[in-house]
Design a protein around this motif. Structure first.
Motif, short mmCIF file in Angstrom:
data_model
loop_
_atom_site.label_atom_id
_atom_site.label_comp_id
_atom_site.label_asym_id
_atom_site.label_seq_id
_atom_site.Cartn_x
_atom_site.Cartn_y
_atom_site.Cartn_z
N GLY A 200 -6.78 12.06 0.17
CA GLY A 200 -5.66 11.13 0.29
C GLY A 200 -6.02 9.93 1.12
N ILE A 201 -5.52 8.78 0.69
CA ILE A 201 -5.76 7.54 1.44
C ILE A 201 -4.42 6.88 1.70
CG2 ILE A 201 -6.78 5.25 1.35
CD1 ILE A 201 -8.96 6.53 -0.38
N LEU A 202 -4.20 6.54 2.94
CA LEU A 202 -2.93 5.97 3.33
C LEU A 202 -3.09 4.46 3.46
CD1 LEU A 202 -0.29 7.34 4.01
CD2 LEU A 202 -0.97 7.33 6.41
N LEU A 203 -2.30 3.71 2.69
CA LEU A 203 -2.30 2.25 2.82
C LEU A 203 -1.15 1.88 3.75
CD1 LEU A 203 -2.63 1.47 -0.98
CD2 LEU A 203 -4.44 1.30 0.69
N VAL A 204 -1.49 1.32 4.91
CA VAL A 204 -0.41 0.98 5.83
C VAL A 204 -0.36 -0.52 6.06
CG1 VAL A 204 -0.41 3.19 7.02
CG2 VAL A 204 -1.84 1.36 7.87
N GLY A 205 0.84 -1.05 6.15
CA GLY A 205 1.00 -2.48 6.38
C GLY A 205 2.44 -2.90 6.15
N PRO A 206 2.76 -4.13 6.52
CA PRO A 206 4.12 -4.63 6.35
C PRO A 206 4.49 -4.72 4.87
CG PRO A 206 2.76 -6.15 7.63
CD PRO A 206 1.86 -5.13 7.09
N PRO A 207 5.77 -4.82 4.55
CA PRO A 207 6.21 -4.92 3.17
C PRO A 207 5.65 -6.18 2.50
CG PRO A 207 8.08 -4.61 4.64
CD PRO A 207 6.90 -4.84 5.50
N GLY A 208 5.35 -6.06 1.23
CA GLY A 208 4.95 -7.24 0.45
C GLY A 208 3.54 -7.72 0.68
N THR A 209 2.68 -6.86 1.22
CA THR A 209 1.31 -7.31 1.46
C THR A 209 0.37 -6.88 0.34
OG1 THR A 209 1.16 -5.41 2.93
CG2 THR A 209 1.33 -7.57 3.94
N GLY A 210 0.89 -6.20 -0.67
CA GLY A 210 0.06 -5.89 -1.82
C GLY A 210 -0.46 -4.46 -1.86
N ILE A 304 -7.28 11.42 -6.94
CA ILE A 304 -7.25 10.73 -5.65
C ILE A 304 -5.83 10.28 -5.38
CG2 ILE A 304 -8.10 8.77 -4.33
CD1 ILE A 304 -10.53 10.11 -4.92
N ILE A 305 -5.33 10.64 -4.23
CA ILE A 305 -3.95 10.30 -3.91
C ILE A 305 -3.92 9.10 -2.98
CG2 ILE A 305 -1.76 11.19 -3.07
CD1 ILE A 305 -3.10 13.97 -3.31
N LEU A 306 -3.23 8.05 -3.41
CA LEU A 306 -3.02 6.90 -2.54
C LEU A 306 -1.54 6.90 -2.16
CD1 LEU A 306 -4.92 4.07 -4.45
CD2 LEU A 306 -5.75 5.47 -2.60
N ALA A 307 -1.27 6.61 -0.91
CA ALA A 307 0.12 6.56 -0.49
C ALA A 307 0.32 5.31 0.34
CB ALA A 307 0.50 7.79 0.30
N ALA A 308 1.51 4.74 0.26
CA ALA A 308 1.78 3.52 1.03
C ALA A 308 2.93 3.76 1.98
CB ALA A 308 2.13 2.37 0.08
N THR A 309 2.84 3.14 3.14
CA THR A 309 3.94 3.23 4.09
C THR A 309 3.89 2.03 5.02
OG1 THR A 309 4.95 4.51 5.85
CG2 THR A 309 2.57 4.65 5.67
N ASN A 310 5.05 1.64 5.54
CA ASN A 310 5.00 0.65 6.61
C ASN A 310 5.46 1.27 7.92
OD1 ASN A 310 7.68 0.63 5.63
ND2 ASN A 310 7.18 -1.15 4.39
#
Ligand code: ADP
Ligand code: ZN
Length: 604
Positions: A200-210, A304-310
């Motif tokens: 798993g890979i966590l994509l973290v960042g503010p909203p609207g950053t792609g 592969i699991i990608l997940a996004a969160t802010n």
């Protein structure tokens, strides 16, 4: 994100049923009707007619006998009898007779018509009806039919053909993710050496950053299926539904491996489980199911699991431990270069004038996210259409930055003359204090045209290059600049207005940060008294100290702001003539550029 839907089968069913009805009519009803028309006689009459030689031909069927009169004009029928001599009698009477099965239905057809067809009919009607009901009742009622089989929903989404080149900036994130792409292309290289990809890979960042775009781009580059679901979609009304959706999703994903599974807003299910009594059972079950699924497959299955969160700090530690989402890829707000690239990517989709100065637009849009930049380009194009032009210009882009940041211009704002003067002095106060402290052009543009956001005027700051560190002096100067607006009002009108509330808020936040977070006061040295909570969502802070300390912090914050406020007043007093000249110019023109501002300031 178009879901790939199953083709609509209902019309096909309809035609099948129609065919069956026709078939049944032809083979069952018609013969029955036509046979009804044949007059029936008793067996005795048949025997008598045979003996009297009044019969032309006879056909012996399995359940009846058909015969004609001598002239073969009229057909009669009679029941079958256990009559052993029938054949010899017919032969003696010189009658043509056959036992040909002409109108009879073959045993195979009989079985088909009597048993299989009705069964198939019932099955079809049943599935049709249940489908209709399911559609009407939505997900909730599927509990009745499929026990949360999530309506056989297919989770594969289109990745819209997005590639890494469509995601501008974010080079670090792309570099990090390209390893996944290589792995999906050729897992053997990794398997040989015994390395396994993170599950798993966590994509973290503010909203609207792609973040969503990046996940799609990984699938697009690796050319693998893209399964996607939002965390909030898992949380259902009934306990257990979310968990079964997770199971379904992973089942489908494993069948299609190698593939990418993307879970947006994972914090909706992955929030820290807390020991409160009124826990959210559904959410916890869903999270547990997700953890189980992630543990359930080996590192090299190719899912592969990608997940996004802010809100990464809100995630349950069980999710972020090694073996689950153990890799974290930051997707930050774009810097100056990133903004320029994002603008260029989106500019390809609209028609722009040739002389558009992208670096300039990027500088003006400081702090904007990728989504906001996309919006800025689109607003510019809309404006061009509204004004009947064939392409958007630099001016459209600049205006749309203001629209995105501050809202539309209020066409008939009702500022009194006195208010307009106040706003003009206020804005020039900010700009002048800033200019005197740094000796460079501090502003891009100053305007006193009211905006729909409520701002009566504003000063657009420039950002010449990227700035990652702020010194104590810079912070102090910034506070002084923020107080400059109010300072000008005091100095000129000997009266203060409500127009400075936003400045006050920002100045206080900076001063408090200096003391409680950045260790810039002698009294507290390098002790943190504040914690930032939602780093990517505005960044609320929570105080973390005793009450006495809090009191001390407050008085120090006041001291800092006060000192800078006094400094600002002093600067403006010293430059009173320039203040008046600039304010008058702004009052007259309503909008002035940074260059105009510097020109007037430099003229002796
Ligand atoms: P997130 O998932 O981080 O909230 P999205 O991936 O949904 O953000 O991005 C929203 C929109 O913003 C995209 O459809 C795209 O138009 C634009 N966008 C955001 N970041 C970028 C980028 N780096 N390059 C190009 N477009 C971007
Ligand atoms: Zn102000």
């Amino acid at each position: 994100m178009n879901e790939i839907k199953k083709p609509r089968k209902q019309m096909v069913y309809f035609y099948i049923i129609l065919l069956i009805i026709l078939f049944a009519f032809n083979f069952l009803l018609l013969p029955a009707i036509s046979q009804k028309a044949i007059p029936e006689v008793d067996y005795g009459t048949f025997m008598t007619m045979t003996e009297n030689g009044e019969i032309g031909s006879v056909q012996i069927q399995t359940n009846q006998i058909l015969f004609t009169d001598k002239s073969e004009q009229k057909i009669y029928k009679t029941g079958l009898m256990n009559d052993a001599d029938l054949v010899s009698r017919l032969h003696d009477a010189n009658v043509r007779f056959t036992s040909q099965i002409q109108n009879e239905i073959s045993p195979f057809l009989t079985i088909l018509l009597n048993w299989i067809l009705p069964l198939a009919l019932f099955y079809l009607i049943g599935t049709l009806l249940s489908r209709k009901l399911m559609e009407k009742a939505g997900g909730a009622n599927s509990l009745m039919f499929g026990m949360g089989k999530s309506n056989a929903k297919v989770y594969v989404k289109s990745s819209d053909g997005i590639k890494f080149e469509d995601v501008a900036g974010e080079d670090e994130a792309k570099e990090n993710l390209s390893e996944i792409v290589h792995y999906l292309h050729d897992p053997s290289k990794y398997q040989e050496i015994g390395a396994s990809m993170p599950k798993g890979i966590l994509l973290v960042g503010p909203p609207g950053t792609g973040k969503t775009m990046l996940a799609k781009a990984v699938a697009g580059e690796a050319n693998v299926p893209f399964f996607s679901m939002s965390g909030s979609e898992f949380v259902e009304m009934f306990v257990g539904m979310g968990a079964s959706k997770v199971r379904d999703l992973f089942k489908q994903a494993k069948e299609k491996a190698p593939c990418i599974v993307f879970i947006d807003e994972i914090d909706a299910i992955g929030k820290k489980r807390e020991g409160n009594i009124a826990g959210n059972d559904e959410r916890e079950q869903t999270l547990n199911q997700l953890l189980t699924e992630m543990d359930g497959f080996e590192g090299n299955t190719g899912v592969i699991i990608l997940a996004a969160t802010n809100r990464p700090e809100a995630l349950d530690p069980a999710l972020t431990r090694p073996g689950r989402f153990d890799r974290r890829v930051p997707v930050e707000l774009p810097d100056l270069k990133g903004r320029e690239e994002i603008l260029k990517v989106h500019a390809k989709k609209v028609r722009l004038a040739d002389n558009v100065d992208f670096p300039q637009v990027a500088r003006m849009a400081s702090g904007a996210s990728g989504a906001e930049l996309a919006n800025i380009v689109n607003e510019a194009a809309l404006k061009a259409v509204r004004e009947g032009r064939a392409y958007a210009t630099q001016k459209d882009l600049e205006e749309s930055i203001e629209v995105v940041i501050a809202g539309y211009q209020k066409k008939n704002a009702i500022l009194t003359d006195q208010e307009k003067w106040t706003v003009a002095y206020h804005e020039i106060g900010h700009a002048l204090v800033a200019a005197k402290q740094t000796a460079t052009s501090p502003v891009q543009k100053i305007t006193i045209i009211p905006r729909t956001s409520g701002a009566l005027g504003y000063t657009m700051q420039v950002e010449q290059d990227n700035h990652y560190l702020m010194t104590k002096t810079e912070l102090e100067n910034q506070i002084a600049t923020l107080t400059g607006g109010r300072a000008a009002e005091e100095l000129v009108f000997h009266e203060i207005s409500t127009g400075a509330s936003n400045d006050i808020e920002k100045a206080t936040k900076l001063a408090r940060g200096m003391i409680a977070r950045y260790g810039m006061s002698e009294d507290f040295d390098m002790v943190a008294m504040e914690n930032v909570r939602n780093q990517y969502l505005g960044g609320d802070v929570s105080l973390d100290c005793s009450e006495e300390t809090q009191t001390k912090i407050d008085s120090q914050v006041i001291a800092i702001v006060k000192k800078q406020h006094e400094k600002a007043i002093a600067i403006l007093k010293e430059n009173r003539e320039k203040l008046d000249e600039l304010a008058q110019h702004l009052y007259k023109k309503e909008t002035i550029t940074g260059e105009e501002f510097m020109e007037i300031l430099k003229n002796a």
